[in-house]
Design a protein around this motif. Structure first.
Motif, PDB file in Angstrom:
ATOM      1  N   ILE A   6       0.913  -1.261  -0.102  1.00  0.00           N
ATOM      2  CA  ILE A   6       0.138   0.010  -0.049  1.00  0.00           C
ATOM      3  C   ILE A   6       0.877   1.143   0.092  1.00  0.00           C
ATOM      4  CG2 ILE A   6      -2.026   1.068   1.168  1.00  0.00           C
ATOM      5  CD1 ILE A   6      -2.301  -1.611   2.786  1.00  0.00           C
ATOM      6  N   ALA A   7       0.898   1.871  -1.100  1.00  0.00           N
ATOM      7  CA  ALA A   7       1.591   3.056  -1.088  1.00  0.00           C
ATOM      8  C   ALA A   7       1.370   4.143   0.002  1.00  0.00           C
ATOM      9  CB  ALA A   7       1.608   3.607  -2.592  1.00  0.00           C
ATOM     10  N   GLY A   8       2.297   4.752   0.626  1.00  0.00           N
ATOM     11  CA  GLY A   8       1.920   5.417   1.728  1.00  0.00           C
ATOM     12  C   GLY A   8       1.281   5.056   2.861  1.00  0.00           C
ATOM     13  N   GLY A   9       1.147   3.895   2.953  1.00  0.00           N
ATOM     14  CA  GLY A   9       0.384   3.009   4.029  1.00  0.00           C
ATOM     15  C   GLY A   9      -1.108   2.876   4.059  1.00  0.00           C
ATOM     16  N   LEU A  16      -2.534   0.437  -4.308  1.00  0.00           N
ATOM     17  CA  LEU A  16      -2.030  -0.852  -4.132  1.00  0.00           C
ATOM     18  C   LEU A  16      -0.970  -0.911  -5.279  1.00  0.00           C
ATOM     19  CD1 LEU A  16      -5.003  -3.150  -3.752  1.00  0.00           C
ATOM     20  CD2 LEU A  16      -3.398  -2.304  -2.243  1.00  0.00           C
ATOM     21  N   THR A  17       0.370  -1.231  -4.873  1.00  0.00           N
ATOM     22  CA  THR A  17       1.404  -1.210  -5.949  1.00  0.00           C
ATOM     23  C   THR A  17       2.339  -2.545  -5.880  1.00  0.00           C
ATOM     24  OG1 THR A  17       2.987  -0.114  -4.065  1.00  0.00           O
ATOM     25  CG2 THR A  17       1.858   1.326  -5.674  1.00  0.00           C
ATOM     26  N   LEU A  18       2.952  -2.952  -6.832  1.00  0.00           N
ATOM     27  CA  LEU A  18       3.630  -3.951  -6.938  1.00  0.00           C
ATOM     28  C   LEU A  18       5.073  -3.999  -6.634  1.00  0.00           C
ATOM     29  CD1 LEU A  18       3.244  -7.127  -7.875  1.00  0.00           C
ATOM     30  CD2 LEU A  18       3.967  -6.436 -10.014  1.00  0.00           C
ATOM     31  N   ARG A  48      -6.292  -1.391   4.069  1.00  0.00           N
ATOM     32  CA  ARG A  48      -5.699  -0.448   3.008  1.00  0.00           C
ATOM     33  C   ARG A  48      -6.205   0.705   3.255  1.00  0.00           C
ATOM     34  NH1 ARG A  48      -9.521  -0.914  -1.645  1.00  0.00           N
ATOM     35  NH2 ARG A  48     -10.145   1.036  -0.957  1.00  0.00           N
ATOM     36  N   ASN A  49      -7.498   1.173   3.703  1.00  0.00           N
ATOM     37  CA  ASN A  49      -7.712   2.336   4.069  1.00  0.00           C
ATOM     38  C   ASN A  49      -7.458   2.916   5.369  1.00  0.00           C
ATOM     39  OD1 ASN A  49      -9.398   3.061   1.806  1.00  0.00           O
ATOM     40  ND2 ASN A  49     -11.086   1.761   2.555  1.00  0.00           N
ATOM     41  N   GLY A  50      -6.527   2.207   6.033  1.00  0.00           N
ATOM     42  CA  GLY A  50      -5.865   2.850   7.432  1.00  0.00           C
ATOM     43  C   GLY A  50      -6.729   2.714   8.534  1.00  0.00           C
ATOM     44  N   LEU A  51      -7.932   1.877   8.528  1.00  0.00           N
ATOM     45  CA  LEU A  51      -8.706   1.765   9.400  1.00  0.00           C
ATOM     46  C   LEU A  51      -8.495   0.621  10.335  1.00  0.00           C
ATOM     47  CD1 LEU A  51     -11.886   3.076   7.405  1.00  0.00           C
ATOM     48  CD2 LEU A  51     -10.395   4.162   9.100  1.00  0.00           C
ATOM     49  N   TYR A  52      -7.751  -0.347  10.046  1.00  0.00           N
ATOM     50  CA  TYR A  52      -7.612  -1.757  10.505  1.00  0.00           C
ATOM     51  C   TYR A  52      -6.054  -2.059  10.594  1.00  0.00           C
ATOM     52  CZ  TYR A  52      -8.827  -6.587  11.433  1.00  0.00           C
ATOM     53  OH  TYR A  52      -9.005  -7.696  12.014  1.00  0.00           O
ATOM     54  N   PRO A  53      -5.355  -1.550  11.524  1.00  0.00           N
ATOM     55  CA  PRO A  53      -4.046  -1.995  11.581  1.00  0.00           C
ATOM     56  C   PRO A  53      -3.681  -3.515  11.724  1.00  0.00           C
ATOM     57  CG  PRO A  53      -4.630  -0.792  13.492  1.00  0.00           C
ATOM     58  CD  PRO A  53      -5.739  -0.682  12.660  1.00  0.00           C
ATOM     59  N   PRO A  59       2.241  -9.753   9.307  1.00  0.00           N
ATOM     60  CA  PRO A  59       2.746  -8.834   8.233  1.00  0.00           C
ATOM     61  C   PRO A  59       2.173  -7.959   7.919  1.00  0.00           C
ATOM     62  CG  PRO A  59       2.615 -11.329   7.738  1.00  0.00           C
ATOM     63  CD  PRO A  59       1.557 -11.044   9.117  1.00  0.00           C
ATOM     64  N   ASP A  60       2.803  -6.658   7.327  1.00  0.00           N
ATOM     65  CA  ASP A  60       1.994  -5.586   7.003  1.00  0.00           C
ATOM     66  C   ASP A  60       1.446  -5.740   5.527  1.00  0.00           C
ATOM     67  OD1 ASP A  60       4.531  -5.844   5.414  1.00  0.00           O
ATOM     68  OD2 ASP A  60       4.778  -3.767   5.321  1.00  0.00           O
ATOM     69  N   ILE A  61       1.660  -6.798   4.709  1.00  0.00           N
ATOM     70  CA  ILE A  61       1.119  -7.115   3.673  1.00  0.00           C
ATOM     71  C   ILE A  61      -0.403  -7.641   3.730  1.00  0.00           C
ATOM     72  CG2 ILE A  61       1.424  -8.393   1.662  1.00  0.00           C
ATOM     73  CD1 ILE A  61       4.296  -8.859   2.156  1.00  0.00           C
TER      74      ILE A  61
END
Length: 216
Positions: A6-9, A16-18, A48-53, A59-61
């Motif tokens: 996720i670009a920028g977190g 979403l980036t490869l 992805r929307n930053g609402l569910y760490p 993993p962060d993936i």
């Protein structure tokens, strides 16, 4: 290996980036899966929307369920062999070419199930089995009430309960969802926006087990 980050977190779908990361290595008790398909779940969208760490240590993936082939075995694992077709429930990391999984969290695939179909099973099937059949002890001939019956878990619960010989009362919001739940096999499908459902449930014979994703 390739991963989706996720670009920028956090951000919309186009964030979403490869990217490339080192291949993970299976530790004792683990297997590595060559991912052929990954499921998409609501927690993925929220994360992805930053609402569910992700939980600590996860993993962060993105990606909570996958299907693929075992391509590496950790020490002490005897159930699986390289090349086995499996699906698995993960703490994260499924949006990648390879993912490490606790060997106990993988399931074998029948020959007539392809990877795309199998990748959509672990999250909902394991949730329904643990809650409805293990915790709720639903048996053939009993009645299961499912709130939010057209959610991912709800549609799975309808089908699993019917396959087990139970009766199903489904609740959802609106005529279209009510009809969809009926089409999936619900014996009684109720529109939660139409008013109090108590009388209809009593007239049907009551309930033995409730699956409630809405009030949890």
């Amino acid at each position: 290996m390739r991963v989706i980050e996720i670009a920028g977190g956090a951000g919309p779908a186009d964030a979403l980036t490869l990217s490339e990361r080192p291949e993970p290595v299976a530790r004792p008790g683990q297997i590595r899966i060559r991912v052929r398909a990954a499921g998409v779940n609501r927690p993925d969208l929220l994360q992805r929307n930053g609402l569910y760490p992700p939980p600590a240590g996860a993993p962060d993936i993105l990606g909570l369920e996958v299907a693929g082939e075992v391509d590496q075995i950790g020490e002490g694992v005897t159930r699986w062999a390289v090349g086995d077709r499996v699906c698995a429930l993960l703490g994260g990391g499924g949006y990648a070419d390879q993912v490490i999984v606790d060997a106990r969290h993988a399931l074998p695939l029948p020959d007539d199930l392809d990877f795309v179909q199998a990748a959509a099973l672990p999250e909902t099937v394991c949730t329904v089995f643990a809650n409805v059949f293990e915790a709720g002890s639903l048996k053939a001939g009993e009645t299961l009430l499912i709130h939010g019956a057209t959610s991912g878990i709800g549609v799975t619960a309808i089908q699993m309960a019917k396959a087990a010989g139970a009766r199903v009362i489904a609740t959802s919001r609106g005529a279209a969802k009510t009809a969809a739940a009926k089409d999936l096999g619900a014996d009684l499908s109720l529109d939660a926006t139409a008013g109090d459902m108590t009388a209809a449930i009593r007239d049907f014979g009551g309930i033995d087990v409730v699956l409630d994703m809405l009030g949890a």
